[in-house]
Scaffold this active site. Structure first.
Site, PDB file in Angstrom:
ATOM      1  N   LYS A 153       0.869  -1.188   0.000  1.00 21.21           N
ATOM      2  CA  LYS A 153       0.000   0.000   0.000  1.00 21.21           C
ATOM      3  C   LYS A 153       0.894   1.222   0.000  1.00 21.21           C
ATOM      4  O   LYS A 153       2.048   1.154   0.430  1.00 21.21           O
ATOM      5  CB  LYS A 153      -0.887   0.007   1.258  1.00 21.21           C
ATOM      6  CG  LYS A 153      -2.134   0.850   1.130  1.00 21.21           C
ATOM      7  CD  LYS A 153      -3.255   0.121   0.403  1.00 21.21           C
ATOM      8  CE  LYS A 153      -4.387   1.076   0.076  1.00 21.21           C
ATOM      9  NZ  LYS A 153      -5.569   0.359  -0.446  1.00 21.21           N
ATOM     10  N   ASP A 204      -6.912   4.234  -4.817  1.00 18.82           N
ATOM     11  CA  ASP A 204      -7.626   4.114  -3.539  1.00 18.82           C
ATOM     12  C   ASP A 204      -8.242   5.498  -3.325  1.00 18.82           C
ATOM     13  O   ASP A 204      -8.419   6.250  -4.307  1.00 18.82           O
ATOM     14  CB  ASP A 204      -6.658   3.719  -2.409  1.00 18.82           C
ATOM     15  CG  ASP A 204      -7.368   3.344  -1.109  1.00 18.82           C
ATOM     16  OD1 ASP A 204      -7.921   2.240  -1.025  1.00 18.82           O
ATOM     17  OD2 ASP A 204      -7.406   4.178  -0.168  1.00 18.82           O
TER      18      ASP A 204
HETATM   19  P1  NDP Z   1     -12.934   7.628  -3.383  1.00 19.25           P
HETATM   20  O1  NDP Z   1     -11.865   8.622  -3.142  1.00 19.25           O
HETATM   21  O2  NDP Z   1     -13.414   7.387  -4.755  1.00 19.25           O
HETATM   22  O3  NDP Z   1     -14.210   7.951  -2.471  1.00 19.25           O
HETATM   23  C1  NDP Z   1     -14.120   8.017  -1.084  1.00 19.25           C
HETATM   24  C2  NDP Z   1     -15.461   8.456  -0.533  1.00 19.25           C
HETATM   25  O4  NDP Z   1     -15.433   8.365   0.889  1.00 19.25           O
HETATM   26  C3  NDP Z   1     -15.803   9.894  -0.871  1.00 19.25           C
HETATM   27  O5  NDP Z   1     -17.194  10.020  -0.923  1.00 19.25           O
HETATM   28  C4  NDP Z   1     -15.213  10.637   0.340  1.00 19.25           C
HETATM   29  O6  NDP Z   1     -15.801  11.904   0.578  1.00 19.25           O
HETATM   30  C5  NDP Z   1     -15.551   9.683   1.453  1.00 19.25           C
HETATM   31  N1  NDP Z   1     -14.593   9.850   2.552  1.00 19.25           N
HETATM   32  C6  NDP Z   1     -13.246   9.688   2.473  1.00 19.25           C
HETATM   33  N2  NDP Z   1     -12.678   9.950   3.666  1.00 19.25           N
HETATM   34  C7  NDP Z   1     -13.684  10.290   4.482  1.00 19.25           C
HETATM   35  C8  NDP Z   1     -13.754  10.664   5.828  1.00 19.25           C
HETATM   36  N3  NDP Z   1     -12.643  10.743   6.596  1.00 19.25           N
HETATM   37  N4  NDP Z   1     -14.976  10.919   6.353  1.00 19.25           N
HETATM   38  C9  NDP Z   1     -16.101  10.829   5.594  1.00 19.25           C
HETATM   39  N5  NDP Z   1     -16.098  10.492   4.304  1.00 19.25           N
HETATM   40  C10 NDP Z   1     -14.911  10.219   3.766  1.00 19.25           C
HETATM   41  O7  NDP Z   1     -12.363   6.255  -2.728  1.00 19.25           O
HETATM   42  P2  NDP Z   1     -12.829   4.765  -2.987  1.00 19.25           P
HETATM   43  O8  NDP Z   1     -14.294   4.710  -3.239  1.00 19.25           O
HETATM   44  O9  NDP Z   1     -11.901   4.168  -3.964  1.00 19.25           O
HETATM   45  O10 NDP Z   1     -12.497   4.099  -1.575  1.00 19.25           O
HETATM   46  C11 NDP Z   1     -13.450   4.038  -0.503  1.00 19.25           C
HETATM   47  C12 NDP Z   1     -13.037   2.947   0.469  1.00 19.25           C
HETATM   48  O11 NDP Z   1     -12.974   1.687  -0.219  1.00 19.25           O
HETATM   49  C13 NDP Z   1     -11.662   3.125   1.115  1.00 19.25           C
HETATM   50  O12 NDP Z   1     -11.696   2.571   2.418  1.00 19.25           O
HETATM   51  C14 NDP Z   1     -10.768   2.262   0.233  1.00 19.25           C
HETATM   52  O13 NDP Z   1      -9.600   1.855   0.906  1.00 19.25           O
HETATM   53  C15 NDP Z   1     -11.701   1.094  -0.041  1.00 19.25           C
HETATM   54  N6  NDP Z   1     -11.366   0.274  -1.196  1.00 19.25           N
HETATM   55  C16 NDP Z   1     -11.284   0.831  -2.460  1.00 19.25           C
HETATM   56  C17 NDP Z   1     -10.998   0.018  -3.527  1.00 19.25           C
HETATM   57  C18 NDP Z   1     -10.999   0.537  -4.924  1.00 19.25           C
HETATM   58  O14 NDP Z   1     -10.918  -0.291  -5.863  1.00 19.25           O
HETATM   59  N7  NDP Z   1     -11.117   1.823  -5.167  1.00 19.25           N
HETATM   60  C19 NDP Z   1     -10.700  -1.435  -3.363  1.00 19.25           C
HETATM   61  C20 NDP Z   1     -10.911  -1.922  -2.025  1.00 19.25           C
HETATM   62  C21 NDP Z   1     -11.199  -1.077  -0.990  1.00 19.25           C
HETATM   63  P3  NDP Z   1     -15.025  13.252   0.125  1.00 19.25           P
HETATM   64  O15 NDP Z   1     -15.218  13.318  -1.345  1.00 19.25           O
HETATM   65  O16 NDP Z   1     -15.687  14.344   0.885  1.00 19.25           O
HETATM   66  O17 NDP Z   1     -13.586  13.063   0.540  1.00 19.25           O
END
Ligand code: NDP
Length: 450
Positions: free
Chosen positions: A123, A163
C-alpha cells in the site's frame, strides 16, 4: 497468548492505532490456527507477518499554480511478497500516515491471498489533499510523486493501483510519468484506461464485487437483494458501483455521503440520479449536498464531527454497505443497525467497522462480511488486468465480469468452509482471516527464514 503477542506488537509500534486495530482483529481470529499448527509459532510467522518487508518514505516537492513550493510526504509499504509481487492501492488524503498505510498494507496481504491470484500485499500514498487543487496541480503532484516512486516499483515487483483520492485521472498522470522516467510501457499500475492497457470492469469491480458477495450471503438464508432497502455511505468509486449493482439486482439505495454530510432519498438513488451523482463527483468534483438541489425530495444532513455516532446508520434498512473510510461504524452505530433490523452489513471500505461494532453485529446474528473478503473484487480485477498485460490481450466485459463473479463466490464459500472447519460456523470474519493467513503462512514456511 493473544495478549502476549499483541502487547509485543504494541510495544514495537506505539502511536499506530489503525495498524494495531487491524492486527488485533487478525491475531484474535488466527490463534486457533497456531494451536493446530505449532510450527507457525516456532517459525514466528505472526511476528514476521506484522513487519513490513520494506517501508519507503520520501519527500515530494512540487510547485503550485502560484509558483509556491509545496512539500508533501510520500510512502510505499512493501508488506509481504510470500505469494506474489506486492499489490495494493495508493491513497492521497491529508489523513495518510504510517499507521494508516500499515493497516491497509496488512489487510491487503490476506485480501490478496483470498482472491486466489498470486499477489503479495502492499500500500502507499501521500498526505497530499486533492480537494480544491487545479487539474494542473494534480498532474504536477502526480509527476513529482512518481519521480521518486518509480525507483521502487516494477511490473514484476510491485504494482500499485488507486484508492481514496486516486482514480482514473491520477493513474493516468502517474503512468505517464513512470513511462517517461523508465522509457518502458508495462503494466506497472492497474486501473489504467481501457485504451492503454486497462481492464474492462476494473472501475466497477470493487462495488460490483461487494454486492455479489452480499447476494451470496443472502442466498445462504434463501434470500436475495431484490426488494431490499439499502444504506450506502460514501459517494466515490466503491459507493457508486455498489449503488449501480444494487439497482440492477432490484434493490433500493436510499443514502449516500461524503465528508461534508449525507443525503437520504426515500424514493431511491435510481439510475438517472446515480448518473447525476457520478458526474457530480467524478467530473465536477462537487459536494453531496448538490444532489438535493437537483432532487429536492431528498434531504441533506451536514456531518457532525463531534457526534458519538454516525446518523446514517440510524436509518431503517435491510442491508448496510459502508463504502467511505475506516472506523465509520462504531459500537453505537452497530447497535442502531441491529435495533432497526439490519440483515446484512457488507464492508466496501477497508476496516469501516470498529472491533466493538463487529462484535455487536456478529453477536446479534447479522451477516457481516469484512472488507478483506467483500471488497476484494477490486484487487482481484487488478490481478486480471496484470494477467491481460502479461499476455498482451484484453478480455471482454462479460469475460471479466464472469471471472469476478466466480472469484467473489469462491471467496464467500472459502470463508464459510474455513469458519466451519475452525468451529465458527457463519463467521465470515474468522473464515477470511484464517483462510488468508493459512495461504501466506504456508508460503512463508516453504520459503525458509528470510
Ligand atoms: P474515493 O476517493 O473514490 O471515495 C471516497 C469516498 O469516501 C468519498 O465520498 C469521500 O468523501 C468519502 N470519505 C473519504 N474519507 C472520508 C472521511 N474521513 N470521512 C467521511 N467520508 C470520507 O475512494 P474509494 O471509493 O476508492 O475508496 C473508498 C473505500 O474503499 C476506502 O476505504 C478504500 O480503501 C476502499 N477500497 C477501495 C478500492 C478501490 O478499488 N477503489 C478497493 C478496495 C477497498 P469526500 O469526497 O468528501 O472526501
Amino acid at each position: 497468548m493473544a495478549s502476549d503477542i499483541l502487547s509485543l506488537i504494541q510495544q514495537r509500534n506505539p502511536n499506530e492505532p489503525e495498524f494495531l486495530q487491524a492486527v488485533e482483529e487478525v491475531v484474535t481470529s488466527v490463534l486457533p490456527v497456531l494451536d493446530r499448527h505449532p510450527e507457525y509459532r516456532s517459525l514466528k510467522i505472526l511476528e514476521r507477518i506484522v513487519e513490513p518487508e520494506r517501508l519507503i518514505s520520501f519527500r515530494v516537492t512540487w510547485l503550485d499554480d502560484q509558483g509556491e513550493v509545496q512539500v508533501n510526504r510520500g510512502y510505499r509499504i512493501q508488506m509481504n511478497s510470500a505469494i506474489g509481487p506486492y499489490k495494493g492501492g495508493l491513497r492521497f488524503h491529508p489523513s495518510v500516515n504510517v499507521s494508516v498505510l500499515k493497516f491497509l498494507a496488512f489487510e491487503q496481504i490476506f485480501k490478496n491471498a483470498l482472491t486466489g491470484i498470486p499477489m503479495g500485499g502492499g500500500k502507499g500514498g501521500s498526505d497530499f489533499d486533492p480537494k480544491g487543487k487545479s487539474e494542473n496541480e494534480i498532474m504536477k503532484f502526480c509527476q513529482a510523486f512518481m519521480g521518486e516512486l518509480a525507483r521502487h516499483i516494477h511490473h514484476r515487483l510491485d504494482v500499485p493501483a488507486g484508492d481514496i483520492g486516486v482514480g482514473g485521472r491520477e493513474i493516468g498522470y502517474l503512468f505517464g510519468a513512470y513511462k517517461k522516467i523508465k522509457n518502458e510501457f508495462t503494466g506497472v499500475l492497474s486501473g489504467k484506461g481501457i485504451g492503454w492497457g486497462g481492464s474492462l470492469i476494473r472501475t466497477e469491480a470493487t462495488g460490483y464485487g461487494l454486492i455479489y458477495f452480499a447476494e451470496n450471503m443472502l442466498h445462504t438464508r434463501g434470500d436475495t437483494i431484490k426488494g431490499k432497502t439499502c444504506l450506502v455511505s460514501g459517494s466515490g468509486n466503491v459507493a457508486q458501483f455498489a449503488i449501480e449493482k444494487i439497482n440492477k439486482m432490484g434493490g433500493k439505495v436510499i443514502t449516500a455521503s461524503d465528508s461534508s454530510g449525507y443525503i437520504v432519498d426515500e424514493e431511491g438513488i435510481v439510475k438517472e440520479k446515480l448518473e447525476f451523482l457520478k458526474d457530480l463527483k467524478n467530473n465536477r468534483r462537487g459536494r453531496i449536498r448538490e444532489y438535493v438541489d437537483q432532487y429536492p425530495s431528498a434531504v441533506f444532513h451536514p456531518a457532525d464531527e463531534g457526534a458519538d455516532h454516525n446518523p446514517i446508520w440510524n436509518i431503517k434498512g435491510h442491508c448496510a454497505f459502508p463504502c467511505a473510510t475506516q472506523n465509520e461504524v462504531n459500537e453505537k452505530d452497530a447497535m442502531n443497525l441491529v435495533k432497526n433490523g439490519v440483515k446484512v452489513v457488507g464492508e466496501g471500505a477497508n476496516m469501516p467497522v470498529t472491533i466493538e461494532g463487529i462484535n455487536v453485529l456478529i453477536d446479534n446474528g447479522v451477516m457481516y462480511s469484512p472488507g478483506k473478503a467483500s471488497n476484494a473484487g477490486g484487487v482481484a480485477t487488478s490481478g486480471l488486468e496484470m494477467t491481460q498485460n502479461y499476455m498482451g490481450t484484453s478480455w471482454t466485459r462479460e469475460e471479466v465480469d464472469n471471472k469476478l463473479q466466480g472469484i467473489m463466490r469462491n471467496i464467500h464459500d472459502t470463508c464459510l468452509a474455513v469458519a466451519n472447519e475452525y468451529g465458527k460456523p457463519g463467521n465470515y470474519l474468522a473464515g477470511a482471516n484464517i483462510a488468508g493467513f493459512l495461504k501466506v503462512a504456508n508460503a512463508m514456511k516453504a520459503q525458509g527464514v528470510i
